[in-house]
Enzyme design. Sequence first.
Site, mmCIF file in Angstrom:
data_model
loop_
_atom_site.group_PDB
_atom_site.id
_atom_site.type_symbol
_atom_site.label_atom_id
_atom_site.label_comp_id
_atom_site.label_asym_id
_atom_site.label_seq_id
_atom_site.Cartn_x
_atom_site.Cartn_y
_atom_site.Cartn_z
ATOM 1 N N SER A 70 0.820 -1.211 0.000
ATOM 2 C CA SER A 70 0.000 0.000 0.000
ATOM 3 C C SER A 70 0.854 1.261 0.000
ATOM 4 O O SER A 70 0.358 2.350 -0.297
ATOM 5 C CB SER A 70 -0.939 0.007 1.212
ATOM 6 O OG SER A 70 -0.224 -0.272 2.409
ATOM 7 N N GLU A 207 -9.229 -9.671 3.986
ATOM 8 C CA GLU A 207 -9.561 -8.292 3.625
ATOM 9 C C GLU A 207 -10.867 -8.214 2.837
ATOM 10 O O GLU A 207 -11.093 -8.975 1.900
ATOM 11 C CB GLU A 207 -8.447 -7.664 2.785
ATOM 12 C CG GLU A 207 -8.772 -6.222 2.371
ATOM 13 C CD GLU A 207 -7.621 -5.478 1.744
ATOM 14 O OE1 GLU A 207 -7.819 -4.307 1.359
ATOM 15 O OE2 GLU A 207 -6.519 -6.055 1.631
#
Length: 292
Positions: A70, A207
Amino acid sequence: MSTTFTIDAATSRATPVSAPMKRLTVPAIRARKAAIAAGTGAPLVMLTAYTVRMAQLMDAHCDMLLVGDSLGQVIYGLPSTVPVTLEMMAAHGAAVVRGSHHATVVVDMPFGSYEASPAQAFENAALLMKQTGAAALKLEGGTAMASTIAFLVERGIPIVGHIGLTPQAVNALGGYGARGRSADEAQKIVADAHAVAGAGAFALVIEGVVEPVAAAITDAVAIPTIGIGASARCDGQVLVAEDMLGLFERTPRFVKRYGDMAAFVAERAERFAGEVRDRSFPGAEQLYAPRD
């Protein structure tokens, strides 16, 4: 040997100093599953970290620090995690290891570095382990990656799995929507969880998976589950630290903002700019007077 930190008066920066402090180990993280189930252990805490200073600030409060890919979006302004390179992950992973002494540091393997074959995965995983000093790596994928996970684990590389919404596959998934809404997709995600756990991963990130599916996986697998947009029943939780701190205007549904750092920083930048322009900064206390 791990590191702790003192302030170097010459630079006003935190400087690593050797200290005999033990990190949380991979076996200790895995063992928390049983402790949580027995009511004798607290859920696992994981936050992302990409820099020395953020690692220093969060280390004492986290069981795991994740150097997530990320960083491509958070640090580099990339449109997704897909363009992230091994070099980026190695540099930031090493920084986070230098900045921490307590948490288990986990580094993401970037897109394209492990999918071709177990041999390719091992070559790149070994490079990341050597260059960062991290305790473990994380890779995305379920059943399709189980043989690769087993290959790595058998060769001494601890692995955290990642299933459900897998950002590296955003193009194939068609976006970042929650997964597991249909019966077929839910069944596949559960199968992925079993495959990753069976292959030897010591923990599993879930997730963007609908809550009942994430909860069922947590009950079904023998390794700790770390939720992000999943279930409060997971064995731990992870967030991108910059999201949690409120450094971005957009807040994903699964994020709780614990501050508004974007407004804080912008306000201080505005004050600094005003003082520079009206010449009230620097003042006498920020300047060096001649010696007598």
